[in-house]
Write a protein that holds these residues in place. Sequence first.
Motif, PDB file in Angstrom:
ATOM      1  N   ALA A  31      33.490  51.517  28.908  1.00  0.00           N
ATOM      2  CA  ALA A  31      33.361  50.062  29.023  1.00  0.00           C
ATOM      3  C   ALA A  31      34.711  49.410  29.284  1.00  0.00           C
ATOM      4  O   ALA A  31      34.825  48.511  30.122  1.00  0.00           O
ATOM      5  CB  ALA A  31      32.755  49.489  27.747  1.00  0.00           C
ATOM      6  N   LEU A  32      35.725  49.884  28.582  1.00  0.00           N
ATOM      7  CA  LEU A  32      37.063  49.333  28.789  1.00  0.00           C
ATOM      8  C   LEU A  32      37.531  49.593  30.211  1.00  0.00           C
ATOM      9  O   LEU A  32      38.093  48.702  30.860  1.00  0.00           O
ATOM     10  CB  LEU A  32      38.031  49.941  27.776  1.00  0.00           C
ATOM     11  N   TRP A  33      37.287  50.787  30.718  1.00  0.00           N
ATOM     12  CA  TRP A  33      37.680  51.107  32.090  1.00  0.00           C
ATOM     13  C   TRP A  33      36.931  50.220  33.081  1.00  0.00           C
ATOM     14  O   TRP A  33      37.524  49.715  34.042  1.00  0.00           O
ATOM     15  CB  TRP A  33      37.418  52.582  32.386  1.00  0.00           C
ATOM     16  N   LEU A  34      35.622  50.032  32.868  1.00  0.00           N
ATOM     17  CA  LEU A  34      34.836  49.202  33.778  1.00  0.00           C
ATOM     18  C   LEU A  34      35.305  47.753  33.781  1.00  0.00           C
ATOM     19  O   LEU A  34      35.448  47.134  34.840  1.00  0.00           O
ATOM     20  CB  LEU A  34      33.357  49.273  33.408  1.00  0.00           C
ATOM     21  N   TRP A  35      35.537  47.196  32.599  1.00  0.00           N
ATOM     22  CA  TRP A  35      36.003  45.806  32.529  1.00  0.00           C
ATOM     23  C   TRP A  35      37.398  45.662  33.136  1.00  0.00           C
ATOM     24  O   TRP A  35      37.672  44.694  33.842  1.00  0.00           O
ATOM     25  CB  TRP A  35      36.007  45.299  31.098  1.00  0.00           C
ATOM     26  N   MET A  36      38.273  46.619  32.855  1.00  0.00           N
ATOM     27  CA  MET A  36      39.633  46.540  33.412  1.00  0.00           C
ATOM     28  C   MET A  36      39.642  46.738  34.918  1.00  0.00           C
ATOM     29  O   MET A  36      40.458  46.134  35.621  1.00  0.00           O
ATOM     30  CB  MET A  36      40.542  47.553  32.744  1.00  0.00           C
ATOM     31  N   ALA A  37      38.754  47.585  35.437  1.00  0.00           N
ATOM     32  CA  ALA A  37      38.678  47.785  36.883  1.00  0.00           C
ATOM     33  C   ALA A  37      38.200  46.519  37.585  1.00  0.00           C
ATOM     34  O   ALA A  37      38.615  46.233  38.712  1.00  0.00           O
ATOM     35  CB  ALA A  37      37.745  48.947  37.207  1.00  0.00           C
ATOM     36  N   GLU A  38      37.360  45.774  36.926  1.00  0.00           N
ATOM     37  CA  GLU A  38      36.820  44.566  37.544  1.00  0.00           C
ATOM     38  C   GLU A  38      37.734  43.352  37.352  1.00  0.00           C
ATOM     39  O   GLU A  38      37.954  42.586  38.279  1.00  0.00           O
ATOM     40  CB  GLU A  38      35.435  44.271  36.972  1.00  0.00           C
ATOM     41  N   LEU A  39      38.273  43.162  36.141  1.00  0.00           N
ATOM     42  CA  LEU A  39      38.956  41.911  35.814  1.00  0.00           C
ATOM     43  C   LEU A  39      40.459  42.023  35.631  1.00  0.00           C
ATOM     44  O   LEU A  39      41.120  41.013  35.442  1.00  0.00           O
ATOM     45  CB  LEU A  39      38.346  41.332  34.529  1.00  0.00           C
ATOM     46  N   GLY A  40      40.994  43.221  35.607  1.00  0.00           N
ATOM     47  CA  GLY A  40      42.412  43.389  35.343  1.00  0.00           C
ATOM     48  C   GLY A  40      42.634  43.828  33.909  1.00  0.00           C
ATOM     49  O   GLY A  40      41.708  43.885  33.091  1.00  0.00           O
ATOM     50  N   PHE A  41      43.888  44.148  33.592  1.00  0.00           N
ATOM     51  CA  PHE A  41      44.205  44.748  32.298  1.00  0.00           C
ATOM     52  C   PHE A  41      43.914  43.820  31.119  1.00  0.00           C
ATOM     53  O   PHE A  41      43.096  44.123  30.263  1.00  0.00           O
ATOM     54  CB  PHE A  41      45.678  45.182  32.274  1.00  0.00           C
ATOM     55  N   ALA A  42      44.575  42.692  31.063  1.00  0.00           N
ATOM     56  CA  ALA A  42      44.472  41.820  29.890  1.00  0.00           C
ATOM     57  C   ALA A  42      43.094  41.174  29.767  1.00  0.00           C
ATOM     58  O   ALA A  42      42.491  41.165  28.692  1.00  0.00           O
ATOM     59  CB  ALA A  42      45.551  40.741  29.946  1.00  0.00           C
ATOM     60  N   THR A  43      42.586  40.660  30.862  1.00  0.00           N
ATOM     61  CA  THR A  43      41.280  40.008  30.818  1.00  0.00           C
ATOM     62  C   THR A  43      40.176  41.012  30.510  1.00  0.00           C
ATOM     63  O   THR A  43      39.264  40.723  29.726  1.00  0.00           O
ATOM     64  CB  THR A  43      40.988  39.314  32.159  1.00  0.00           C
ATOM     65  N   GLY A  44      40.256  42.200  31.076  1.00  0.00           N
ATOM     66  CA  GLY A  44      39.271  43.228  30.792  1.00  0.00           C
ATOM     67  C   GLY A  44      39.271  43.650  29.335  1.00  0.00           C
ATOM     68  O   GLY A  44      38.222  43.851  28.725  1.00  0.00           O
ATOM     69  N   LEU A  45      40.468  43.765  28.758  1.00  0.00           N
ATOM     70  CA  LEU A  45      40.576  44.121  27.342  1.00  0.00           C
ATOM     71  C   LEU A  45      39.968  43.039  26.459  1.00  0.00           C
ATOM     72  O   LEU A  45      39.209  43.335  25.535  1.00  0.00           O
ATOM     73  CB  LEU A  45      42.047  44.344  26.969  1.00  0.00           C
ATOM     74  N   VAL A  46      40.254  41.790  26.750  1.00  0.00           N
ATOM     75  CA  VAL A  46      39.724  40.679  25.951  1.00  0.00           C
ATOM     76  C   VAL A  46      38.209  40.582  26.078  1.00  0.00           C
ATOM     77  O   VAL A  46      37.499  40.426  25.077  1.00  0.00           O
ATOM     78  CB  VAL A  46      40.408  39.352  26.358  1.00  0.00           C
TER      79      VAL A  46
END
Length: 98
Positions: free
Chosen positions: A56-71
């Motif tokens: 999930a973290l990889w998917l969110w970071m791939a889509e939104l970028g590092f910081a936004t995906g993590l949040v």
Amino acid sequence: MITVALSSLGFCSLGLLASMFSTLAFYAASPHCRWPRLRRAGRLGRQIGLVAATAALWLWMAELGFATGLVVMLCTWMLTALLLPALAAWHRPGVEPR
């Protein structure tokens, strides 16, 4: 243009589902789990939850970028973590026979 929107929707949907599934797996492995059937299935919950959280973290970071995906991943995780015990308390599952 449409393929970009569909891939974005796909990444966000998969990230949301993976975040919610990882929370469910961690809840199943918890001693506070109130659903007996889920508790029995939760023996590998921590390992499965860790793999799903990483995905999930990889998917969110791939889509939104590092910081936004993590949040976004952590917000989805915490929202689901708050809703699962509330749903279990509202549902009032039966006590597991011993």
